[in-house]
Design a protein around this motif. Sequence first.
Motif, PDB file in Angstrom:
ATOM      1  N   GLU A  53       0.835  -1.203   0.000  1.00 41.88           N
ATOM      2  CA  GLU A  53       0.000   0.000   0.000  1.00 41.88           C
ATOM      3  C   GLU A  53       0.870   1.254   0.000  1.00 41.88           C
ATOM      4  N   VAL A  54       0.304   2.354  -0.488  1.00 41.33           N
ATOM      5  CA  VAL A  54       1.031   3.629  -0.569  1.00 41.33           C
ATOM      6  C   VAL A  54       0.142   4.766  -0.056  1.00 41.33           C
ATOM      7  N   PRO A  55       0.778   5.809   0.541  1.00 35.53           N
ATOM      8  CA  PRO A  55      -0.025   6.966   0.961  1.00 35.53           C
ATOM      9  C   PRO A  55      -0.443   7.803  -0.245  1.00 35.53           C
ATOM     10  N   LEU A  56      -1.715   8.182  -0.308  1.00 38.04           N
ATOM     11  CA  LEU A  56      -2.225   9.027  -1.401  1.00 38.04           C
ATOM     12  C   LEU A  56      -3.156  10.079  -0.810  1.00 38.04           C
ATOM     13  N   SER A  57      -2.944  11.332  -1.176  1.00 39.10           N
ATOM     14  CA  SER A  57      -3.807  12.414  -0.703  1.00 39.10           C
ATOM     15  C   SER A  57      -5.220  12.233  -1.236  1.00 39.10           C
ATOM     16  N   ILE A  58      -6.188  12.660  -0.451  1.00 36.39           N
ATOM     17  CA  ILE A  58      -7.583  12.605  -0.906  1.00 36.39           C
ATOM     18  C   ILE A  58      -7.876  13.923  -1.615  1.00 36.39           C
ATOM     19  N   VAL A 230       3.178  24.062   5.343  1.00 38.01           N
ATOM     20  CA  VAL A 230       3.783  23.158   4.359  1.00 38.01           C
ATOM     21  C   VAL A 230       3.235  21.741   4.569  1.00 38.01           C
ATOM     22  N   SER A 231       3.147  20.983   3.481  1.00 40.52           N
ATOM     23  CA  SER A 231       2.775  19.563   3.604  1.00 40.52           C
ATOM     24  C   SER A 231       4.001  18.752   3.202  1.00 40.52           C
ATOM     25  N   LEU A 232       4.447  17.878   4.092  1.00 37.88           N
ATOM     26  CA  LEU A 232       5.683  17.120   3.856  1.00 37.88           C
ATOM     27  C   LEU A 232       5.370  15.739   3.287  1.00 37.88           C
ATOM     28  N   GLU A 233       6.292  15.284   2.420  1.00 35.94           N
ATOM     29  CA  GLU A 233       6.140  13.939   1.871  1.00 35.94           C
ATOM     30  C   GLU A 233       7.303  13.081   2.337  1.00 35.94           C
ATOM     31  N   ARG A 234       6.995  12.009   3.040  1.00 34.64           N
ATOM     32  CA  ARG A 234       8.034  11.091   3.513  1.00 34.64           C
ATOM     33  C   ARG A 234       7.609   9.670   3.203  1.00 34.64           C
ATOM     34  N   ASN A 235       8.572   8.744   3.148  1.00 34.22           N
ATOM     35  CA  ASN A 235       8.209   7.332   3.024  1.00 34.22           C
ATOM     36  C   ASN A 235       7.349   6.943   4.207  1.00 34.22           C
ATOM     37  N   MET A 236       6.254   6.269   3.955  1.00 35.35           N
ATOM     38  CA  MET A 236       5.376   5.850   5.055  1.00 35.35           C
ATOM     39  C   MET A 236       4.980   4.404   4.864  1.00 35.35           C
ATOM     40  N   GLN A 237       4.854   3.699   5.991  1.00 35.51           N
ATOM     41  CA  GLN A 237       4.352   2.324   5.866  1.00 35.51           C
ATOM     42  C   GLN A 237       3.150   2.073   6.764  1.00 35.51           C
ATOM     43  N   CYS A 238       3.265   2.413   8.069  1.00 37.62           N
ATOM     44  CA  CYS A 238       2.125   2.082   8.933  1.00 37.62           C
ATOM     45  C   CYS A 238       1.094   3.213   8.952  1.00 37.62           C
ATOM     46  N   ALA A 239       1.535   4.451   8.805  1.00 38.05           N
ATOM     47  CA  ALA A 239       0.663   5.647   8.856  1.00 38.05           C
ATOM     48  C   ALA A 239       0.081   5.875  10.239  1.00 38.05           C
ATOM     49  N   ALA A 240       0.592   5.150  11.246  1.00 44.65           N
ATOM     50  CA  ALA A 240       0.006   5.256  12.583  1.00 44.65           C
ATOM     51  C   ALA A 240       1.041   5.641  13.636  1.00 44.65           C
ATOM     52  N   GLY A 241       2.223   6.063  13.193  1.00 46.12           N
ATOM     53  CA  GLY A 241       3.229   6.522  14.151  1.00 46.12           C
ATOM     54  C   GLY A 241       3.966   5.401  14.867  1.00 46.12           C
ATOM     55  N   PHE A 242       4.043   4.219  14.258  1.00 44.27           N
ATOM     56  CA  PHE A 242       4.762   3.111  14.904  1.00 44.27           C
ATOM     57  C   PHE A 242       6.057   2.747  14.186  1.00 44.27           C
ATOM     58  N   CYS A 243       6.019   2.678  12.852  1.00 44.12           N
ATOM     59  CA  CYS A 243       7.138   2.034  12.147  1.00 44.12           C
ATOM     60  C   CYS A 243       8.357   2.938  12.043  1.00 44.12           C
ATOM     61  N   GLY A 244       8.197   4.241  12.090  1.00 44.78           N
ATOM     62  CA  GLY A 244       9.334   5.155  12.074  1.00 44.78           C
ATOM     63  C   GLY A 244       9.849   5.519  10.684  1.00 44.78           C
ATOM     64  N   HIS A 245       9.238   4.993   9.620  1.00 44.77           N
ATOM     65  CA  HIS A 245       9.732   5.312   8.272  1.00 44.77           C
ATOM     66  C   HIS A 245       9.658   6.810   7.968  1.00 44.77           C
TER      67      HIS A 245
END
Length: 274
Positions: A53-58, A230-245
Amino acid sequence: METDPHIPRPAIIRDRIEETPTIFTLRLEPEGHSPLPFKPGQFNMVGVFGLGEVPLSIVSDPSDVDFFDHTIRIVGRVTGAMARLGPGDRVSIRGPFGNGWPMDESRGRDIVLVSGGLGCAPLVSVVNYVVRRREEFGSLTVLHGVKNPGDLFWKERLSRLNEQEGTRVFLTSDEGGAGWEGAVGPVTDLIPNIPVTLRTTAKICGPEPMMLSTVRKLRDQGIPEDDLWVSLERNMQCAAGFCGHCQLGEIFVCRGGPVFRYAEIKHRLGIRGL
Ligand SMILES: Cc1cc2nc3c(=O)[nH]c(=O)nc-3n(C[C@H](O)[C@H](O)[C@H](O)COP(=O)(O)OP(=O)(O)OC[C@H]3O[C@@H](n4cnc5c(N)ncnc54)[C@H](O)[C@@H]3O)c2cc1C
């Protein structure tokens, strides 16, 4: 009804729009339940079964409660697989996540939006939001820059906004080309010409060097740092503040952001390795 945004749910693709050869928009309708409420600038984790899965803006409007629209650039594995999907296919969806843009704080103010490349996606949601609620906001100035004219999507729609009172759209491309009617050069070159008032607030999205340079020029125009977002773009995996990516110092961009008041994040931007 399932209300936990961390649980992936199936969603059916109801529509697909080709924006450019490498950018497309999918309309996703979660199956068996309504989409959860969201704010402009929030994102979903959208997945292709078996791939990730990947983060995508709505990019759709929060008042359209039956679906999510996502505009996607083909970059790699997951977005490449999404590009092969169409109406009737299914994806997974988790979200919405993130804090979103401060639209309540922006009410009654003059809004400047500055975006580069597909950095446009989080700001498209703001354009939609303001246009639908035009009387709640002051002037709207959109500055959007692309690398080359072929990267520009929503050209007609953005240009039509110029017909609305109090709304101005300025487009620029790093490279010109046949038929290109906008400016040529970086989006930051447009900033000295925009109207700025005491009630101007700016929202910025794009590659980090572009955002930093935009901030400098907007500050030169007299907009205080507290009114720059500003809106920042970073690698994300869990999106819940656990994985640290997506960690930026002690901040998790997925949970504390992706939108930040510039004054609050500036000491962490532009630092290699942070
Ligand atoms: C909060 C947030 C919102 C986002 N919103 C959107 C959106 O609305 N639309 C959209 O298209 N994308 C958006 N993105 C970016 C999107 O998540 C990535 O493009 C996606 O994760 C790439 O996954 P992939 O599996 O296709 O590519 P991968 O296979 O993971 O990557 C392939 C190659 O592309 C590089 N790459 C990965 N991401 C990017 C990138 N963003 N830009 C340039 N190169 C990259 C990788 O380093 C790698 O070299 C958003 C990201 C965040 C954090």
